[in-house]
Design a protein around this motif. Sequence first.
Motif, PDB file in Angstrom:
ATOM      1  N   VAL A   3     -13.896   4.819  -0.441  1.00 22.25           N
ATOM      2  CA  VAL A   3     -12.637   4.318  -0.986  1.00 22.25           C
ATOM      3  C   VAL A   3     -12.903   3.483  -2.236  1.00 22.25           C
ATOM      4  O   VAL A   3     -12.226   3.611  -3.249  1.00 22.25           O
ATOM      5  CB  VAL A   3     -11.887   3.486   0.068  1.00 22.25           C
ATOM      6  CG1 VAL A   3     -10.603   2.939  -0.514  1.00 22.25           C
ATOM      7  CG2 VAL A   3     -11.593   4.325   1.281  1.00 22.25           C
TER       8      VAL A   3
ATOM      9  N   ARG B 262      -0.617   4.375   0.618  1.00 20.23           N
ATOM     10  CA  ARG B 262      -1.155   5.595   1.218  1.00 20.23           C
ATOM     11  C   ARG B 262      -1.825   6.460   0.163  1.00 20.23           C
ATOM     12  O   ARG B 262      -2.916   6.999   0.376  1.00 20.23           O
ATOM     13  CB  ARG B 262      -0.041   6.378   1.920  1.00 20.23           C
ATOM     14  CG  ARG B 262      -0.586   7.218   3.055  1.00 20.23           C
ATOM     15  CD  ARG B 262       0.493   7.934   3.805  1.00 20.23           C
ATOM     16  NE  ARG B 262       1.210   8.837   2.944  1.00 20.23           N
ATOM     17  CZ  ARG B 262       2.508   9.068   3.049  1.00 20.23           C
ATOM     18  NH1 ARG B 262       3.222   8.444   3.958  1.00 20.23           N
ATOM     19  NH2 ARG B 262       3.104   9.912   2.231  1.00 20.23           N
ATOM     20  N   PHE B 263      -1.177   6.568  -0.995  1.00 23.58           N
ATOM     21  CA  PHE B 263      -1.792   7.346  -2.074  1.00 23.58           C
ATOM     22  C   PHE B 263      -3.134   6.725  -2.466  1.00 23.58           C
ATOM     23  O   PHE B 263      -4.120   7.424  -2.663  1.00 23.58           O
ATOM     24  CB  PHE B 263      -0.866   7.404  -3.287  1.00 23.58           C
ATOM     25  CG  PHE B 263      -1.422   8.225  -4.412  1.00 23.58           C
ATOM     26  CD1 PHE B 263      -1.261   9.602  -4.413  1.00 23.58           C
ATOM     27  CD2 PHE B 263      -2.113   7.631  -5.448  1.00 23.58           C
ATOM     28  CE1 PHE B 263      -1.787  10.368  -5.437  1.00 23.58           C
ATOM     29  CE2 PHE B 263      -2.642   8.401  -6.470  1.00 23.58           C
ATOM     30  CZ  PHE B 263      -2.478   9.772  -6.471  1.00 23.58           C
TER      31      PHE B 263
ATOM     32  N   PHE C 160      -5.210   4.942  -0.714  1.00 21.46           N
ATOM     33  CA  PHE C 160      -6.270   5.101   0.294  1.00 21.46           C
ATOM     34  C   PHE C 160      -6.706   6.542   0.421  1.00 21.46           C
ATOM     35  O   PHE C 160      -7.878   6.843   0.518  1.00 21.46           O
ATOM     36  CB  PHE C 160      -5.776   4.675   1.684  1.00 21.46           C
ATOM     37  CG  PHE C 160      -5.619   3.210   1.849  1.00 21.46           C
ATOM     38  CD1 PHE C 160      -6.058   2.338   0.880  1.00 21.46           C
ATOM     39  CD2 PHE C 160      -5.032   2.691   2.988  1.00 21.46           C
ATOM     40  CE1 PHE C 160      -5.910   0.985   1.023  1.00 21.46           C
ATOM     41  CE2 PHE C 160      -4.877   1.342   3.138  1.00 21.46           C
ATOM     42  CZ  PHE C 160      -5.307   0.492   2.167  1.00 21.46           C
ATOM     43  N   GLU C 161      -5.721   7.459   0.471  1.00 20.53           N
ATOM     44  CA  GLU C 161      -6.020   8.806   0.935  1.00 20.53           C
ATOM     45  C   GLU C 161      -6.311   9.772  -0.190  1.00 20.53           C
ATOM     46  O   GLU C 161      -7.126  10.672  -0.028  1.00 20.53           O
ATOM     47  CB  GLU C 161      -4.853   9.329   1.778  1.00 20.53           C
ATOM     48  CG  GLU C 161      -4.688   8.526   3.054  1.00 20.53           C
ATOM     49  CD  GLU C 161      -3.634   9.103   3.959  1.00 20.53           C
ATOM     50  OE1 GLU C 161      -2.980  10.073   3.559  1.00 20.53           O
ATOM     51  OE2 GLU C 161      -3.466   8.564   5.059  1.00 20.53           O
ATOM     52  N   ALA C 162      -5.647   9.618  -1.304  1.00 16.56           N
ATOM     53  CA  ALA C 162      -5.843  10.603  -2.369  1.00 16.56           C
ATOM     54  C   ALA C 162      -6.649  10.045  -3.523  1.00 16.56           C
ATOM     55  O   ALA C 162      -7.516  10.714  -4.059  1.00 16.56           O
ATOM     56  CB  ALA C 162      -4.484  11.100  -2.861  1.00 16.56           C
TER      57      ALA C 162
ATOM     58  N   PRO D 194      -9.187   7.849  -4.055  1.00 15.27           N
ATOM     59  CA  PRO D 194     -10.656   7.796  -4.136  1.00 15.27           C
ATOM     60  C   PRO D 194     -11.273   9.106  -4.590  1.00 15.27           C
ATOM     61  O   PRO D 194     -12.051   9.124  -5.546  1.00 15.27           O
ATOM     62  CB  PRO D 194     -11.072   7.449  -2.704  1.00 15.27           C
ATOM     63  CG  PRO D 194      -9.927   6.724  -2.146  1.00 15.27           C
ATOM     64  CD  PRO D 194      -8.707   7.328  -2.766  1.00 15.27           C
TER      65      PRO D 194
END
Lengths: 87, 366
Positions: free
Chosen positions: B188, B328-329, B331-333, B335
Amino acid sequence: MNRREEGKRKGERKVRWGAFFATAVIIIVIILFQWPKMKQAPKKDKWAFGVLLLIGWGLSMFDLQHMGGPTAWIEALFRPFGKFMEK
Amino acid sequence: MEKGKISSLQMAMLMYPTIVATAILSVPGITATYAKQDLWLSPILASLIGFVTVYIAYKLHKLYPEQTVIQFSEQILGQFAGKVLGFLFLFFYIQTTGHMIRAYSEFIVGSFLFKTPISAIIVSMTLLCAFAVHGGLEVVGRVAQLFFPVFVIPIILLILLLIPDFEIGNILPILERGIMPPIKGAIVLSGWFAEFFLIIFLFPFLSDRRKGMKYGMITVVVAMMTLVVVNLVVFFVLGITTASQNYPLMNVSRYISYADFFENLESIVMAVWIIGAFVKASLFYYVTVLGTAQWLNLSDYRPIIWPIGILIVQFSFWSLPSTMALARFDFEAFPLWGLLTQTLIPLFLLLIAVARKRKQTGSKTS
């Protein structure tokens, strides 16, 4: 459901006139200030300036917050990675 | 197009807040979510990405010393593929600038100015950055230099004042669940360290180019150490609850109470964050505007500052209805997305460029 959420729902279907006109005013101010400085600029610069402003103005017509777009596509593309991280 | 010059020290002072400003606030919480008490390992692992990125950027700069990535990718890949890649970079920078300003505004609205509409804060920050960008690279560099002490000294002060609240045992046992959790935290974080690729837009404008690589690497080391220290400080004070906080450093600063006088120091955190976010957003904004002008072969980048400002504001809202969606973006996309555009694609560019140069020199000698 409170009134604010209801307003948001309505906003999804309608053009958000407030944001639209606010952006229009900002764009007019930008043109008023920038255009006199650009008299000598090459044609290409003027075109780029105009087209970018038009894109901005066009986008202001949509309810961007609740709309799919590049950000949503990228999120969908990397969803498997998100699942891996959740483990 | 850009006639200004900055020194490599100014470049370092520009890059440091760019990486650290947003990181010190949210990174302890993010890394703690994955790595628990080993969160201090994550910045060390993630800094590898920083070193690799600076190295790639410097090697590319050596091959094409007068140009930025937008210009030389056309020479490496051919005109069409180069333009497509340039568009990808520009899109990435416009989007990231927008998200960054949004994150800044969410923090201000969520923690201090509860009743202010968020668009007011976003627009005012964008306006401020636009003025800085209008001054050119020299102004952005000097602003960073001017603010550097104001940015660093409060952080050091904050850490020193927190020492009595430390609970050193919090970080034990080390590596309780193996190496995987700190690696996940590092993945991350590597999105932040990949942002060091911005340095490639600064290299051509350095007055002392030979020192560019050295100062780039020093910046990575200092940023890494800052993040390790901040992670440790936050974890020493908050322990395992760090993971559940959005802005742990802010919560930690509320613990400070000295002689009934040094209290409510979270305002310092806010001030530091505003300064850092301003420097960061200005640099991103500048790179976007300069890159777009080069991509379109314009004669000057100043006319398109304002239109791009509008686009940045719009990207800060696009597809992001709430703070949660933004988090959310991030964290999830972000990185992998950041790593892909900022480290992997430049790596391929470098490989192709090296192969091409070799072929050229090979055909000359034979």
